[in-house]
Design an enzyme around this catalytic site. Structure first.
Site, PDB file in Angstrom:
ATOM      1  N   ASN A  96      -6.423   1.935 -12.467  1.00  0.00           N
ATOM      2  CA  ASN A  96      -5.273   1.043 -12.070  1.00  0.00           C
ATOM      3  C   ASN A  96      -3.932   1.481 -12.218  1.00  0.00           C
ATOM      4  O   ASN A  96      -3.671   2.516 -13.365  1.00  0.00           O
ATOM      5  CB  ASN A  96      -5.457  -0.276 -12.626  1.00  0.00           C
ATOM      6  CG  ASN A  96      -4.436  -1.400 -12.272  1.00  0.00           C
ATOM      7  OD1 ASN A  96      -4.136  -1.457 -11.298  1.00  0.00           O
ATOM      8  ND2 ASN A  96      -3.564  -1.862 -13.255  1.00  0.00           N
TER       9      ASN A  96
ATOM     10  N   HIS B 147      -0.175   0.592 -12.954  1.00  0.00           N
ATOM     11  CA  HIS B 147       0.708  -0.604 -13.581  1.00  0.00           C
ATOM     12  C   HIS B 147       2.343  -0.030 -13.647  1.00  0.00           C
ATOM     13  O   HIS B 147       2.492   0.962 -14.184  1.00  0.00           O
ATOM     14  CB  HIS B 147       0.246  -1.198 -14.953  1.00  0.00           C
ATOM     15  CG  HIS B 147       0.942  -2.266 -15.436  1.00  0.00           C
ATOM     16  ND1 HIS B 147       0.776  -3.443 -14.687  1.00  0.00           N
ATOM     17  CD2 HIS B 147       2.166  -2.389 -16.231  1.00  0.00           C
ATOM     18  CE1 HIS B 147       1.530  -4.505 -15.234  1.00  0.00           C
ATOM     19  NE2 HIS B 147       2.223  -3.893 -16.146  1.00  0.00           N
TER      20      HIS B 147
ATOM     21  N   GLY C 213       0.773  -1.285   0.023  1.00  0.00           N
ATOM     22  CA  GLY C 213       0.047   0.026   0.152  1.00  0.00           C
ATOM     23  C   GLY C 213       0.960   1.282   0.016  1.00  0.00           C
ATOM     24  O   GLY C 213       0.275   2.224   0.467  1.00  0.00           O
ATOM     25  N   THR C 214       1.992   1.241  -0.494  1.00  0.00           N
ATOM     26  CA  THR C 214       2.668   2.542  -0.711  1.00  0.00           C
ATOM     27  C   THR C 214       2.187   3.617  -1.546  1.00  0.00           C
ATOM     28  O   THR C 214       2.025   4.572  -1.136  1.00  0.00           O
ATOM     29  CB  THR C 214       4.088   2.196  -1.162  1.00  0.00           C
ATOM     30  OG1 THR C 214       4.152   1.796  -2.395  1.00  0.00           O
ATOM     31  CG2 THR C 214       5.165   1.641  -0.393  1.00  0.00           C
ATOM     32  N   ASN C 215       1.244   3.120  -2.736  1.00  0.00           N
ATOM     33  CA  ASN C 215       0.717   3.961  -3.507  1.00  0.00           C
ATOM     34  C   ASN C 215      -0.632   4.521  -2.744  1.00  0.00           C
ATOM     35  O   ASN C 215      -0.844   5.483  -2.791  1.00  0.00           O
ATOM     36  CB  ASN C 215       0.147   3.137  -4.775  1.00  0.00           C
ATOM     37  CG  ASN C 215       0.960   3.266  -5.715  1.00  0.00           C
ATOM     38  OD1 ASN C 215       1.338   4.163  -6.306  1.00  0.00           O
ATOM     39  ND2 ASN C 215       1.715   2.128  -5.994  1.00  0.00           N
TER      40      ASN C 215
ATOM     41  N   LYS D 126      -6.277  -8.911  -8.008  1.00  0.00           N
ATOM     42  CA  LYS D 126      -7.422  -9.796  -8.472  1.00  0.00           C
ATOM     43  C   LYS D 126      -8.315  -9.012  -9.676  1.00  0.00           C
ATOM     44  O   LYS D 126      -8.206  -7.865  -9.596  1.00  0.00           O
ATOM     45  CB  LYS D 126      -8.216 -10.027  -7.262  1.00  0.00           C
ATOM     46  CG  LYS D 126      -7.763 -11.050  -6.204  1.00  0.00           C
ATOM     47  CD  LYS D 126      -8.440 -12.076  -5.492  1.00  0.00           C
ATOM     48  CE  LYS D 126      -9.325 -12.728  -6.471  1.00  0.00           C
ATOM     49  NZ  LYS D 126     -10.139 -13.957  -5.516  1.00  0.00           N
TER      50      LYS D 126
HETATM   51  C1  GRF Z   1       2.966  -1.183  -7.735  1.00  0.00           C
HETATM   52  O1  GRF Z   1       4.082  -1.406  -8.267  1.00  0.00           O
HETATM   53  C2  GRF Z   1       1.802  -1.133  -8.475  1.00  0.00           C
HETATM   54  O2  GRF Z   1       2.009  -0.539  -9.759  1.00  0.00           O
HETATM   55  C3  GRF Z   1       1.472  -2.560  -8.939  1.00  0.00           C
HETATM   56  O3  GRF Z   1       1.495  -3.249  -7.545  1.00  0.00           O
HETATM   57  C4  GRF Z   1       2.572  -2.627  -6.755  1.00  0.00           C
HETATM   58  C5  GRF Z   1       1.686  -1.988  -5.376  1.00  0.00           C
HETATM   59  O4  GRF Z   1       2.758  -1.422  -4.757  1.00  0.00           O
HETATM   60  N1  GRF Z   1       0.057  -2.718  -9.527  1.00  0.00           N
HETATM   61  P1  GRF Z   1       1.868  -0.800  -3.263  1.00  0.00           P
HETATM   62  O5  GRF Z   1       1.272  -1.947  -2.751  1.00  0.00           O
HETATM   63  O6  GRF Z   1       1.184   0.489  -3.647  1.00  0.00           O
HETATM   64  O7  GRF Z   1       3.504  -0.720  -2.712  1.00  0.00           O
END
Ligand code: GRF
Length: 207
Positions: A103, A105, A14-16, A87
């Site tokens: 999403n 990627h 969950g860093t994003n 998923k």
């Molecule tokens: C990221 O690289 C995203 O692009 C991919 O999964 C990873 C998730 O990273 N879909 P985080 O859980 O947000 O750290």
């Protein structure tokens, strides 16, 4: 600007999600994370959310699409953000939230994207192919894996000695800027979808 309601779906660290929360708190991103939904009970992203008192839910396979649809509606979701969610999103949800699910990627879609391309596999593939430029992509989600209209992409020039883990870390940094930018564009109503492509109105300055 009225903040939009985000439901964030995760499977991992969950860093994003963290980057979105920081952008909301410190950079005035006009959004509210109304809930975090994980398909994995142990995902660290759930801890991040709980620390900020954001409602969390775990989507087990038994819950099915009905639960997801109910949760999204219950929290008045404007935009669903897949932030490391591994998923497939059920068809009913895709239909109900057409062009309202995005999403992120970790490559320049359509390269290293689609079935089987996720997580470190992407960066290992990029490294093995000797790619010189990679990057990150935010796109709308449709029924095809990583196949919906592309919203934003950012590139990263690779160094000769970058290893897959270096690539992952560098791309992740890009992602943390790109995802809030995409949410800001959505919140401002600046993304239009026409014939499977997006048209982005003047984004203005971004950091
Ligand atoms: C990221 O690289 C995203 O692009 C991919 O999964 C990873 C998730 O990273 N879909 P985080 O859980 O947000 O750290």
């Amino acid at each position: 600007m009225q903040p939009i309601n985000l439901s964030i779906l995760i499977s991992g660290s969950g860093t994003n999600l963290g980057a979105l929360l920081t952008a909301i708190r410190e950079k005035g991103l006009p959004a509210r994370v109304v809930q975090v939904i994980s398909n994995k009970p142990g995902a660290y992203g759930l801890v991040r959310a709980q620390q900020q008192e954001i409602p969390c839910r775990v989507l087990t396979t038994d819950c099915g699409s009905t639960a997801l649809l109910e949760w999204l509606a219950e929290m008045d979701t404007d935009l669903v953000v897949l932030a490391g969610y591994l998923k497939k999103v059920p068809d009913e949800v895709l239909e109900a939230y057409e062009n309202r699910i995005i999403n992120i990627h970790p490559s320049l879609v359509p390269a290293f994207a689609g079935r089987g391309w996720y997580g470190m596999k992407v960066h290992e593939g990029v490294w093995a192919r000797g790619v010189k430029v990679t990057g990150a992509t935010v796109h709308f989600v449709n029924g095809e894996m990583d196949g919906g209209p592309i919203i934003l992409q950012e590139t990263l020039k690779l160094e000769e000695d970058d290893q897959p883990t270096d690539i992952q870390q560098k791309v992740l940094k890009l992602e943390h800027k790109l995802l809030p930018r995409a949410v800001a564009l959505f919140a401002a109503g600046k993304i239009e979808v026409q014939n499977g492509r997006t048209i982005i109105q003047d984004e203005g300055e971004h950091q």
